[in-house]
Design an enzyme around this catalytic site. Structure first.
Site, PDB file in Angstrom:
ATOM      1  N   GLU A 107      87.909  39.592 107.298  1.00 22.53           N
ATOM      2  CA  GLU A 107      86.495  39.275 107.072  1.00 22.53           C
ATOM      3  C   GLU A 107      86.338  38.548 105.744  1.00 22.53           C
ATOM      4  OE1 GLU A 107      82.307  41.461 105.890  1.00 22.53           O
ATOM      5  OE2 GLU A 107      83.804  42.637 106.970  1.00 22.53           O
ATOM      6  N   ARG A 135      80.020  35.097 100.086  1.00 25.80           N
ATOM      7  CA  ARG A 135      79.487  35.408  98.758  1.00 25.80           C
ATOM      8  C   ARG A 135      79.906  34.385  97.712  1.00 25.80           C
ATOM      9  NH1 ARG A 135      80.630  41.956  98.357  1.00 25.80           N
ATOM     10  NH2 ARG A 135      79.909  42.472 100.460  1.00 25.80           N
ATOM     11  N   THR A 179      78.830  38.956 105.463  1.00 20.91           N
ATOM     12  CA  THR A 179      77.617  38.664 104.699  1.00 20.91           C
ATOM     13  C   THR A 179      76.823  37.532 105.355  1.00 20.91           C
ATOM     14  OG1 THR A 179      79.002  39.132 102.739  1.00 20.91           O
ATOM     15  CG2 THR A 179      76.716  38.622 102.338  1.00 20.91           C
ATOM     16  N   LYS A 183      78.660  48.058 112.106  1.00 23.24           N
ATOM     17  CA  LYS A 183      79.183  48.395 110.786  1.00 23.24           C
ATOM     18  C   LYS A 183      78.271  49.480 110.207  1.00 23.24           C
ATOM     19  CE  LYS A 183      78.664  45.473 107.212  1.00 23.24           C
ATOM     20  NZ  LYS A 183      78.965  44.430 106.188  1.00 23.24           N
TER      21      LYS A 183
END
Length: 204
Positions: free
Chosen positions: A41, A45, A68, A128
């Site tokens: 993953e 960011r 994200t 998640k």
């Protein structure tokens, strides 16, 4: 297309990666794959995240996803860069519909019963649990799992090598997300490979 459960069961840990230099992308991915962790993953960011996804996607054996992801535009850009699954910190109808339209597996973040119920209404069963430790830890996830027998989780946030097995011992947990595998800075490939081997060997 792979299902999100297929990705969640590749290995017990999905590395959560914040990569600041595209030159580090391939060495990091190669080290993780060599250690037995293939589902990666890459969080959006950093300004270079999409380039990192594209580079990691070239590594044989790597199944690279984007984390994200906050909206449909993020999702499209990630898929265009080579992401094969999508992870979001929360659950919105926009992201869920965008993932469905793009035919890409989605792992949305949930932290409470309402989040899970919204996901079930959207046809989702895999989530998640985030932020795992701050949201109440193992007792919270045990309590949340009880009324949602179909739901399966990837706890992420605050999990460490020495606590991961306890999380993996929960029947509703298929894998955990881990940021401990790749520290910030210039990657130590040998150390990353070793940490990956240890994480790949984790059991309940």
């Amino acid at each position: 297309m792979a299902q999100i459960e297929d990705i969640m069961t590749i290995a017990p840990v999905i590395p959560v990666l914040v990569i600041h230099d595209p030159a580090h992308a391939r060495p990091v991915a190669e080290a993780l794959v060599a250690g037995g962790l293939r589902a990666l993953e890459v969080t959006l960011r950093t300004e270079c995240a999409l380039e990192v996804i594209a580079e990691m996607a070239k590594v044989e054996g790597a199944v690279v996803g984007a984390g994200t992801v906050l909206n449909g535009d993020d999702l499209k850009s990630s898929v265009d860069a080579g992401a094969r699954f999508i992870v979001s910190p929360g659950l919105t109808t926009d992201v869920a519909r965008a993932a469905s339209a793009a035919d890409v597996p989605l792992l949305p973040g949930t932290a409470n019963a309402s989040d899970i119920m919204r996901g079930l209404d959207l046809g989702l069963t895999h989530f998640k649990f985030f932020p795992a430790t701050a949201a109440g830890g193992i007792p919270a996830l045990k309590a949340l799992s009880a009324p949602f027998g179909r739901a399966r989780f990837c706890p992420t946030g605050g999990i460490r090598q020495d606590t991961a097995s306890e999380w993996l011992g929960l029947p509703s947990v298929l894998c955990v997300g881990g940021s401990w595998l790749v520290p910030a800075g210039t990657p130590d490939v040998a150390a990353i490979t070793q940490r990956a081997r240890e994480a790949a060997a984790l059991t309940a």
